[in-house]
Design an enzyme around this catalytic site. Structure first.
Site, PDB file in Angstrom:
ATOM      1  N   LYS A 202       0.887  -1.275  -0.037  1.00  0.00           N
ATOM      2  CA  LYS A 202      -0.041  -0.153   0.151  1.00  0.00           C
ATOM      3  C   LYS A 202       0.893   1.068  -0.032  1.00  0.00           C
ATOM      4  O   LYS A 202       0.688   2.200   0.798  1.00  0.00           O
ATOM      5  CB  LYS A 202      -0.960  -0.062   1.354  1.00  0.00           C
ATOM      6  CG  LYS A 202      -2.044   1.023   0.995  1.00  0.00           C
ATOM      7  CD  LYS A 202      -3.070   0.907  -0.035  1.00  0.00           C
ATOM      8  CE  LYS A 202      -4.091   1.810  -0.048  1.00  0.00           C
ATOM      9  NZ  LYS A 202      -5.194   1.958  -0.950  1.00  0.00           N
TER      10      LYS A 202
ATOM     11  N   ASP B  24      -5.518  -3.375  -2.009  1.00  0.00           N
ATOM     12  CA  ASP B  24      -6.990  -3.407  -2.344  1.00  0.00           C
ATOM     13  C   ASP B  24      -7.369  -3.943  -3.759  1.00  0.00           C
ATOM     14  O   ASP B  24      -8.353  -4.475  -3.887  1.00  0.00           O
ATOM     15  CB  ASP B  24      -7.720  -2.085  -2.050  1.00  0.00           C
ATOM     16  CG  ASP B  24      -7.003  -0.685  -2.446  1.00  0.00           C
ATOM     17  OD1 ASP B  24      -5.807  -1.041  -2.481  1.00  0.00           O
ATOM     18  OD2 ASP B  24      -7.367   0.218  -2.889  1.00  0.00           O
TER      19      ASP B  24
END
Length: 332
Positions: A171, A204
């Site tokens: 991330k 994600d």
């Protein structure tokens, strides 16, 4: 003859451990067992969640096979699994996810292995609670050393097993320092493995990719929290936590475990599915270089799972834990 530390665990642990040992013995595995307790069973019998005798056994034998252990949610003692991983520096959590004939899933071509960093990240235990302002902080510690060794382990596995791609999950677009370091190290190490394709995915997006195109992935490597989530997601793609194996591996010690819970609601009923622990035992046999026995047990297990009438209730059959073990033995 290899001696291993055998940890039956809590809840359904003793039942599935008994079944797995029965199968391993029938297959001629060259093993001896040093049985030790941990978790609630150890607390009840010895007054300690992680007895010194258990730690000494693992230090001595270097390899353990562990059933599920109970950890309270949001209170009580810290996870015993996490404690053992940090105690023995078991920095690799290895979770193969592969489609198995006979187990109904939405996909039929899934075959990837997920490497999760096991000792750092948000599970490091660095937490601060500000009582006055009621604010809790959790520190996601990521080190160059920790990143390097788990990413290298993923690349080495890919090279050894003929895997073509390593996908690093991060991330770094938001968590620029901690996740950014992990990505930077991955890009640097990829230059040492020109025979392996390297790619990265934001976590994600990776979740979406895995539920849409799981067949596109080969070896996946991630930090602790992301790897924890993705490994359970991966298990869901191939039938759930009841059928996938898990291993915690360091430079000198390895613990192979059932990754599902202790299921106290069905403990003692003789209906639990021992497949996950048996799959982990197969990984253990390969770790011990008992390849022929590992292949024999795996072939028998998959033949049994392919026939629903031979499986436990969670997979559509009506066999007890021990009947399922007998069915696997019959297919050896």
């Amino acid at each position: 003859m290899a001696t291993i530390t055998l940890i039956p665990g809590d809840g359904i642990g003793p039942e599935i451990t008994e079944a797995v040992v029965k199968i391993l013995d029938a297959a001629g595995a060259d093993l001896q067992y040093d049985e030790q307790q941990a978790g609630l069973t150890a607390l009840r019998e010895e007054g300690d969640l992680i007895p010194e005798s258990l730690l000494d056994s693992i230090k001595t034998h270097k390899v353990a096979l562990k059933g599920p252990l109970t950890t309270p949610v949001g209170e009580g003692f810290r996870s015993i699994n996490v404690t053992l991983r940090q105690k023995f520096d078991l920095y690799q959590n290895v979770r193969p996810c592969r489609t198995i004939d006979g187990i109904k899933t939405r996909f039929d071509q899934v075959d990837f292995v997920l490497f999760r960093e096991n000792t750092e990240g948000l599970y490091s235990g660095f937490e601060i609670f500000d009582e006055r302002n009621q604010i809790a902080d959790g520190i996601a510690r990521v080190s160059r050393k920790g990143s390097e060794r788990i990413i290298r382990a993923a690349f080495e596995y890919a090279r050894k097993h003929g895997r073509k791609t390593v996908t690093l999950v991060h991330k770094a677009n938001i968590i620029k320092q901690a996740s950014g370091l992990f990505l930077t190290v991955g890009r640097e190490l990829a230059l040492e493995y020109p025979d392996i394709e390297f790619q990265d995915r934001i976590v994600d997006n990776m979740c979406m990719q895995m539920v849409m195109y799981p067949d596109r992935y080969d070896v996946i490597v991630a930090t602790n929290l992301f790897g924890d989530i993705l490994s359970d997601l991966g298990a869901g793609l191939v039938g759930g936590l009841g059928v996938v194996p898990g291993a915690n591996i360091g430079d000198g010690i390895a613990i192979f475990e059932a990754v599902h819970g202790s299921a106290p609601d069905i403990a003692g009923q003789g209906i639990a599915n021992p497949t996950a622990l048996l799959q982990s035992a197969i990984m253990m046999l390969r770790h011990l270089n008992q390849m022929e026995t590992a292949d024999k047990v795996e072939t028998a297990l998959f033949k049994t799972l392919a026939d629903q009438s031979k499986t436990t209730g969670d997979l559509g059959g009506n066999n007890s834990t021990q009947q399922f073990a007998d069915n696997v033995i019959a297919n050896l």
